[in-house]
Design an enzyme around this catalytic site. Sequence first.
Site, PDB file in Angstrom:
ATOM      1  CG  LEU A  42      34.684  21.456  47.608  1.00 15.23           C
ATOM      2  CD1 LEU A  42      33.517  20.757  48.304  1.00 15.23           C
ATOM      3  CD2 LEU A  42      35.189  22.606  48.472  1.00 15.23           C
ATOM      4  CG  ASP A  66      37.691  20.334  36.956  1.00 14.55           C
ATOM      5  OD1 ASP A  66      38.254  21.380  36.570  1.00 14.55           O
ATOM      6  OD2 ASP A  66      38.288  19.256  37.118  1.00 14.55           O
ATOM      7  CB  THR A 107      43.823  23.358  37.756  1.00 11.81           C
ATOM      8  OG1 THR A 107      43.093  22.184  38.093  1.00 11.81           O
ATOM      9  CG2 THR A 107      43.179  24.564  38.407  1.00 11.81           C
ATOM     10  CB  THR A 139      51.337  34.677  41.379  1.00 14.45           C
ATOM     11  OG1 THR A 139      52.499  34.730  42.186  1.00 14.45           O
ATOM     12  CG2 THR A 139      51.640  33.849  40.142  1.00 14.45           C
ATOM     13  CG  ASP A 140      54.938  38.193  43.579  1.00 16.61           C
ATOM     14  OD1 ASP A 140      54.719  36.970  43.608  1.00 16.61           O
ATOM     15  OD2 ASP A 140      55.387  38.827  44.561  1.00 16.61           O
ATOM     16  CD  GLU A 141      55.678  32.122  43.442  1.00 17.23           C
ATOM     17  OE1 GLU A 141      56.070  31.132  42.805  1.00 17.23           O
ATOM     18  OE2 GLU A 141      55.391  32.084  44.639  1.00 17.23           O
ATOM     19  CE1 TYR A 165      50.500  29.026  41.510  1.00 16.90           C
ATOM     20  CE2 TYR A 165      52.462  30.250  42.147  1.00 16.90           C
ATOM     21  CZ  TYR A 165      51.084  30.183  42.022  1.00 16.90           C
ATOM     22  OH  TYR A 165      50.296  31.246  42.381  1.00 16.90           O
ATOM     23  CB  SER A 168      50.918  26.368  35.339  1.00 20.62           C
ATOM     24  OG  SER A 168      50.839  26.698  36.714  1.00 20.62           O
ATOM     25  CE  LYS A 169      47.879  32.029  38.880  1.00 22.71           C
ATOM     26  NZ  LYS A 169      46.421  31.901  39.101  1.00 22.71           N
ATOM     27  CG  ASN A 195      47.388  37.351  49.329  1.00 21.03           C
ATOM     28  OD1 ASN A 195      46.197  37.607  49.252  1.00 21.03           O
ATOM     29  ND2 ASN A 195      48.265  37.892  48.514  1.00 21.03           N
ATOM     30  NE  ARG A 229      58.927  33.853  47.993  1.00 19.53           N
ATOM     31  CZ  ARG A 229      60.144  33.572  47.519  1.00 19.53           C
ATOM     32  NH1 ARG A 229      61.098  34.498  47.551  1.00 19.53           N
ATOM     33  NH2 ARG A 229      60.415  32.391  47.007  1.00 19.53           N
ATOM     34  N   GLY A 299      65.360  25.315  42.756  1.00 18.33           N
ATOM     35  CA  GLY A 299      65.029  26.502  41.948  1.00 18.33           C
ATOM     36  C   GLY A 299      64.440  27.642  42.764  1.00 18.33           C
TER      37      GLY A 299
HETATM   38  P1  NAD Z   1      44.301  27.824  47.338  1.00 15.06           P
HETATM   39  O1  NAD Z   1      45.157  26.689  46.903  1.00 15.06           O
HETATM   40  O2  NAD Z   1      44.143  28.095  48.788  1.00 15.06           O
HETATM   41  O3  NAD Z   1      42.825  27.644  46.738  1.00 15.06           O
HETATM   42  C1  NAD Z   1      42.588  27.209  45.433  1.00 15.06           C
HETATM   43  C2  NAD Z   1      41.120  26.822  45.328  1.00 15.06           C
HETATM   44  O4  NAD Z   1      40.870  26.435  43.970  1.00 15.06           O
HETATM   45  C3  NAD Z   1      40.717  25.646  46.227  1.00 15.06           C
HETATM   46  O5  NAD Z   1      39.502  25.917  46.874  1.00 15.06           O
HETATM   47  C4  NAD Z   1      40.547  24.475  45.247  1.00 15.06           C
HETATM   48  O6  NAD Z   1      39.594  23.520  45.667  1.00 15.06           O
HETATM   49  C5  NAD Z   1      40.116  25.222  43.980  1.00 15.06           C
HETATM   50  N1  NAD Z   1      40.427  24.467  42.762  1.00 15.06           N
HETATM   51  C6  NAD Z   1      41.602  23.867  42.437  1.00 15.06           C
HETATM   52  N2  NAD Z   1      41.496  23.264  41.239  1.00 15.06           N
HETATM   53  C7  NAD Z   1      40.241  23.498  40.784  1.00 15.06           C
HETATM   54  C8  NAD Z   1      39.534  23.151  39.606  1.00 15.06           C
HETATM   55  N3  NAD Z   1      40.096  22.422  38.622  1.00 15.06           N
HETATM   56  N4  NAD Z   1      38.257  23.579  39.472  1.00 15.06           N
HETATM   57  C9  NAD Z   1      37.653  24.309  40.445  1.00 15.06           C
HETATM   58  N5  NAD Z   1      38.283  24.655  41.593  1.00 15.06           N
HETATM   59  C10 NAD Z   1      39.547  24.249  41.753  1.00 15.06           C
HETATM   60  O7  NAD Z   1      44.877  29.096  46.561  1.00 15.06           O
HETATM   61  P2  NAD Z   1      44.992  30.625  47.051  1.00 15.06           P
HETATM   62  O8  NAD Z   1      46.247  30.790  47.792  1.00 15.06           O
HETATM   63  O9  NAD Z   1      43.713  31.035  47.630  1.00 15.06           O
HETATM   64  O10 NAD Z   1      45.185  31.341  45.628  1.00 15.06           O
HETATM   65  C11 NAD Z   1      44.079  31.763  44.863  1.00 15.06           C
HETATM   66  C12 NAD Z   1      44.576  32.402  43.586  1.00 15.06           C
HETATM   67  O11 NAD Z   1      45.403  33.529  43.889  1.00 15.06           O
HETATM   68  C13 NAD Z   1      45.432  31.461  42.732  1.00 15.06           C
HETATM   69  O12 NAD Z   1      45.116  31.686  41.383  1.00 15.06           O
HETATM   70  C14 NAD Z   1      46.870  31.901  43.026  1.00 15.06           C
HETATM   71  O13 NAD Z   1      47.693  31.643  41.926  1.00 15.06           O
HETATM   72  C15 NAD Z   1      46.675  33.384  43.264  1.00 15.06           C
HETATM   73  N6  NAD Z   1      47.649  34.022  44.175  1.00 15.06           N
HETATM   74  C16 NAD Z   1      47.912  33.482  45.395  1.00 15.06           C
HETATM   75  C17 NAD Z   1      48.769  34.156  46.264  1.00 15.06           C
HETATM   76  C18 NAD Z   1      49.070  33.631  47.650  1.00 15.06           C
HETATM   77  O14 NAD Z   1      49.931  34.188  48.340  1.00 15.06           O
HETATM   78  N7  NAD Z   1      48.409  32.602  48.118  1.00 15.06           N
HETATM   79  C19 NAD Z   1      49.379  35.349  45.863  1.00 15.06           C
HETATM   80  C20 NAD Z   1      49.099  35.855  44.578  1.00 15.06           C
HETATM   81  C21 NAD Z   1      48.221  35.188  43.751  1.00 15.06           C
HETATM   82  O1  DAU Z   2      54.341  35.439  45.566  1.00 16.08           O
HETATM   83  C1  DAU Z   2      53.028  34.963  45.474  1.00 16.08           C
HETATM   84  C2  DAU Z   2      53.012  33.481  45.726  1.00 16.08           C
HETATM   85  O2  DAU Z   2      53.238  33.304  47.125  1.00 16.08           O
HETATM   86  C3  DAU Z   2      51.713  32.798  45.307  1.00 16.08           C
HETATM   87  O3  DAU Z   2      51.570  32.894  43.910  1.00 16.08           O
HETATM   88  C4  DAU Z   2      51.722  31.319  45.713  1.00 16.08           C
HETATM   89  O4  DAU Z   2      50.461  30.738  45.413  1.00 16.08           O
HETATM   90  C5  DAU Z   2      51.970  31.235  47.206  1.00 16.08           C
HETATM   91  O5  DAU Z   2      52.057  29.885  47.592  1.00 16.08           O
HETATM   92  C6  DAU Z   2      53.255  31.979  47.578  1.00 16.08           C
HETATM   93  O6  DAU Z   2      54.427  31.286  47.055  1.00 16.08           O
HETATM   94  P1  DAU Z   2      55.771  31.132  47.904  1.00 16.08           P
HETATM   95  O7  DAU Z   2      56.510  29.975  47.383  1.00 16.08           O
HETATM   96  O8  DAU Z   2      56.492  32.429  48.016  1.00 16.08           O
HETATM   97  O9  DAU Z   2      55.090  30.844  49.363  1.00 16.08           O
HETATM   98  P2  DAU Z   2      55.446  29.784  50.495  1.00 16.08           P
HETATM   99  O10 DAU Z   2      54.572  30.120  51.667  1.00 16.08           O
HETATM  100  O11 DAU Z   2      55.424  28.385  50.007  1.00 16.08           O
HETATM  101  O12 DAU Z   2      56.938  30.144  50.873  1.00 16.08           O
HETATM  102  C7  DAU Z   2      57.310  31.455  51.297  1.00 16.08           C
HETATM  103  C8  DAU Z   2      58.825  31.466  51.485  1.00 16.08           C
HETATM  104  O13 DAU Z   2      59.157  30.631  52.599  1.00 16.08           O
HETATM  105  C9  DAU Z   2      59.588  30.906  50.310  1.00 16.08           C
HETATM  106  O14 DAU Z   2      60.819  31.612  50.168  1.00 16.08           O
HETATM  107  C10 DAU Z   2      59.882  29.455  50.720  1.00 16.08           C
HETATM  108  C11 DAU Z   2      60.020  29.557  52.222  1.00 16.08           C
HETATM  109  N1  DAU Z   2      59.592  28.361  52.997  1.00 16.08           N
HETATM  110  C12 DAU Z   2      58.346  27.844  52.744  1.00 16.08           C
HETATM  111  C13 DAU Z   2      57.895  26.744  53.426  1.00 16.08           C
HETATM  112  C14 DAU Z   2      56.538  26.149  53.133  1.00 16.08           C
HETATM  113  C15 DAU Z   2      60.409  27.825  53.977  1.00 16.08           C
HETATM  114  O15 DAU Z   2      61.510  28.332  54.230  1.00 16.08           O
HETATM  115  N2  DAU Z   2      59.955  26.739  54.660  1.00 16.08           N
HETATM  116  C16 DAU Z   2      58.754  26.149  54.427  1.00 16.08           C
HETATM  117  O16 DAU Z   2      58.426  25.131  55.071  1.00 16.08           O
END
Ligand code: NAD
Ligand code: DAU
Length: 358
Positions: A42, A66, A107, A139-141, A165, A168-169, A195, A229, A299
């Site tokens: 949380l 944790d 983490t 992630t694809d990143e 980020y 670390s992934k 997503n 994206r 970056g």
């Molecule tokens: P999010 O930030 O919404 O949620 C992360 C959750 O992990 C939170 O509930 C947080 O409380 C919990 N958490 C953080 N540190 C912790 C710790 N030390 N111990 C236990 N719980 C902890 O993230 P998300 O967007 O739901 O992403 C989930 C996973 O999917 C991540 O691994 C992310 O890298 C991956 N991912 C995300 C996306 C995207 O578009 N959001 C895309 C591809 C992959």
């Molecule tokens: O590709 C998967 C990744 O997608 C996940 O691994 C990450 O957890 C998730 O956060 C996401 O990363 P991005 O950096 O691509 O997502 P974000 O929503 O932060 O940004 C999407 C695009 O929009 C990116 O090119 C940056 C841009 N952006 C983002 C924000 C927050 C803006 O132009 N303005 C903004 O305020």
Amino acid sequence: MSLSKEQKSILITGGAGFIGSNFVHHWSNHYPDDNVIVLDALTYAGNRQNLVDLEDRQNFKFIQGDICDRPLIDKLLKEENITTLAHFAAESHVDRSILGPDAFIQTNVIGTFTLLESFRHYWNEQGKPEDYRFLHVSTDEVYGSLEADDPAFSETTPYAPNSPYSASKAGSDHLARAYFHTYNVPTIITNCSNNYGPYHFPEKLIPLMCINILLGKPLPVYGDGQNIRDWLYVGDHCSALETVINKGKPGETYNIGGNNEVKNIDLVTLLCNLMDELAPDLPVKPAKELITFVKDRPGHDRRYAIDATKIKTELGWTPQETVENGLRKTIEWYLNNQDWWQHLLSKEYQDYYQKVYG
Ligand code: NAD
Ligand code: DAU
């Protein structure tokens, strides 16, 4: 507690976050007899409200903790007879990793290592069951940035992470891979594109834009808005992960994507048009008048694209949602759940906003 052969006891780390909570709902609906245990620290991104409708179920348990806490993980795996570990917990926002990378290393790298070590010992003690799984959600990143004409990322694209980020992934992916090759621990890695959908924390592009439109605030588009994206509706991601748990091969990596490459400026414009149509009484209409180009993210990766041929041909999964339909569902969710996001606009959120957007 003894489980029938078909029943699973699934530990979902990060299950109170965006994708994790969608996955907890998905799994609980599709496998109502399975035991579902959520472990989540949380942090600012975790929200127990995301799971409130499951709290009364007998085979659902929430544990605040944790993933770096080894004794806790050891105890949980044993006491709950875990057969599948689905690992979502992470620090997930690129802009926060630029402001302060420490929590990302702790983490994403140390936390994943702790889970892998604990699972390795537990799996050995259980006699190395063939059907146990450690799903590492990534992630694809990790593949870096593409030029306009480059082919999409495949599972064999070399890693080239560009942000703290994604680095670390990448580190955590390498550990998950090594645990299969060295110890035969049944790990599977998934690398997914961007997503969107319900329960998305409003620091990420789509929910931030939705909420700013509703509040009549500027819509900050980084740089020239031409970054690309690939967008995947979160329900499609959940069905892909279910497929990987049920049919994926240990030691393998599967790329997951939506076949929906969109430029940021086009996505934000589409979102504005849909909000004009769906949201009553917007403070500024047309909403696209709020679009404001701001300083670029340091970056900033130019383009991500996923080649999802492997998961389609080997496991039979394809995404179902179009971007327009997925965005409509998402907007409707944010319109119908204003209490949910109003609660998140805390002092911590305002401080973060100030640091990134000035
Ligand atoms: P999010 O930030 O919404 O949620 C992360 C959750 O992990 C939170 O509930 C947080 O409380 C919990 N958490 C953080 N540190 C912790 C710790 N030390 N111990 C236990 N719980 C902890 O993230 P998300 O967007 O739901 O992403 C989930 C996973 O999917 C991540 O691994 C992310 O890298 C991956 N991912 C995300 C996306 C995207 O578009 N959001 C895309 C591809 C992959
Ligand atoms: O590709 C998967 C990744 O997608 C996940 O691994 C990450 O957890 C998730 O956060 C996401 O990363 P991005 O950096 O691509 O997502 P974000 O929503 O932060 O940004 C999407 C695009 O929009 C990116 O090119 C940056 C841009 N952006 C983002 C924000 C927050 C803006 O132009 N303005 C903004 O305020």
